[in-house]
Design an enzyme around this catalytic site. Structure first.
Site, short mmCIF file in Angstrom:
data_model
loop_
_atom_site.label_atom_id
_atom_site.label_comp_id
_atom_site.label_asym_id
_atom_site.label_seq_id
_atom_site.Cartn_x
_atom_site.Cartn_y
_atom_site.Cartn_z
N VAL A 115 -88.61 31.63 2.71
CA VAL A 115 -89.32 32.91 2.60
C VAL A 115 -90.32 32.79 1.45
CG1 VAL A 115 -89.00 35.37 2.01
CG2 VAL A 115 -87.38 34.23 3.56
N GLY A 162 -84.69 40.80 2.33
CA GLY A 162 -84.00 40.78 3.63
C GLY A 162 -84.69 39.93 4.69
N ASP A 214 -78.64 21.72 6.73
CA ASP A 214 -78.48 20.94 5.50
C ASP A 214 -78.96 21.81 4.36
OD1 ASP A 214 -77.56 18.35 6.45
OD2 ASP A 214 -79.52 18.20 7.41
N LEU A 216 -85.50 26.67 6.45
CA LEU A 216 -85.55 28.14 6.38
C LEU A 216 -86.15 28.48 5.03
CD1 LEU A 216 -84.59 31.05 7.39
CD2 LEU A 216 -82.56 30.63 6.00
N PHE A 269 -73.09 34.07 5.51
CA PHE A 269 -73.29 34.43 6.92
C PHE A 269 -72.26 33.76 7.83
CE2 PHE A 269 -77.48 34.78 4.86
CZ PHE A 269 -77.71 36.13 5.09
N TYR A 287 -75.99 30.36 2.70
CA TYR A 287 -75.56 30.21 4.09
C TYR A 287 -74.11 30.65 4.29
CZ TYR A 287 -79.88 27.68 5.01
OH TYR A 287 -81.21 27.35 5.16
N GLY A 335 -85.00 36.62 4.81
CA GLY A 335 -84.17 35.45 5.14
C GLY A 335 -83.14 35.82 6.20
#
Ligand SMILES: CC(C)(COP(=O)(O)OP(=O)(O)OC[C@H]1O[C@@H](n2cnc3c(N)ncnc32)[C@H](O)[C@@H]1OP(=O)(O)O)[C@@H](O)C(=O)NCCC(=O)NCCS
Length: 170
Positions: A94, A102, A130, A92, A143, A140, A104
Site C-alpha cells: 500500500v 484499511g 512469503d 502486497l 487474517f 498476515y 491492505g
C-alpha cells in the site's frame, strides 16, 4: 470511488512508494512484463474518479504455485497427495501515504476472491505468501495465515479460512 483492476499502462507505476524498494521496483519494472508473459498477474487499487495516469493506492500480485504437501503442518497435510497446487500472493503493498487506512485489508479480500475464482475452476489448497520480515508476518497472521513449519516467514491461508472470511464479509 476506489476500484481494483488489472495493472495497465494507464496507471502511474513510477509514482508509487510503499517504503520498500524491492516492492516499488517490482511494480515499476517487472509487473507488466510478468503479466504479458503469464508469469503472474498484478492488480491495483485506484480511484476511478482521478484522471490518467492514475496514482496506484496499493497492489498485489498472484501466481499459481505447486508445493510438496510434506512442507505443510501435519494437520494440513493429512490425506493430501505428495504435490498440491495453490496460489501465491507474491506481493502486497500500500502506498505510504495511504497505509493504516484499511487498504491492505481490501486488497487481501480481493486476493481471496480471486483465489476462489481459481479454486472453483481448477482447485487449489489455499493462498501462500512469503512475508518479508516479522512485522509482515504478524500482519498476515491476523487474517488467519499460519506459518509453515519449514520456514516461519512462509505462510499459508487454507481454503476453509478463505471461505469463512468471505462468507463473513458478504
Ligand atoms: C503491510 C501493508 C500491506 C499493510 O497495509 P495497510 O493498508 O497499511 O494495512 P490495513 O490498514 O489494511 O491494516 C489492517 C490491520 O492490520 C494492522 N496493521 C497494519 N500494518 C501492520 C503491520 N505492519 N504489522 C501488523 N499489523 C499491521 C492494522 O492495525 C489494522 O488493524 P485494525 O483493522 O484492527 O486497525 C502496508 O503497510 C505496506 O505496504 N507495507 C510496506 C510493504 C510490506 O511490508 N508488504 C508486506 C508484504 S511482504
Amino acid at each position: 470511488m476506489n476500484k481494483i483492476e488489472p495493472l495497465a499502462k494507464s496507471h502511474d507505476r513510477d509514482g508509487f512508494d510503499c517504503g520498500s524498494e524491492p516492492l516499488n521496483l517490482f511494480l515499476m519494472q517487472t509487473a507488466r512484463q510478468h503479466m504479458e508473459r503469464g508469469i503472474s498477474r498484478t492488480f491495483v487499487l485506484v480511484d476511478e474518479a482521478v484522471s490518467d495516469p492514475k496514482p496506484i493506492l496499493g497492489f498485489f500480485s498472484l501466481n499459481i504455485c505447486q508445493i510438496q504437501s510434506e512442507t505443510l503442518a501435519p494437520v494440513e497435510a493429512k490425506k493430501l497427495p505428495r504435490i498440491v497446487s495453490g496460489v501465491r500472493l507474491g506481493r502486497l503493498a500500500v502506498a505510504k501515504e495511504h497505509q493504516r487506512q484499511g487498504f491492505g485489508k481490501v486488497l487481501l479480500a480481493a486476493a481471496m476472491e480471486k483465489f476462489m475464482e481459481i479454486f472453483n475452476r481448477a482447485g487449489g489448497i489455499g493462498l501462500f505468501v512469503d512475508a518479508k520480515d516479522q512485522e509482515a508476518k504478524r500482519y498476515y497472521e491476523q487474517f488467519g495465515f499460519v506459518p509453515m513449519p519449514s520456514n516461519e516467514l512462509e505462510l499459508f491461508l487454507p481454503v476453509k479460512t478463505i471461505q469463512d472470511a468471505l462468507a463473513e464479509k458478504s
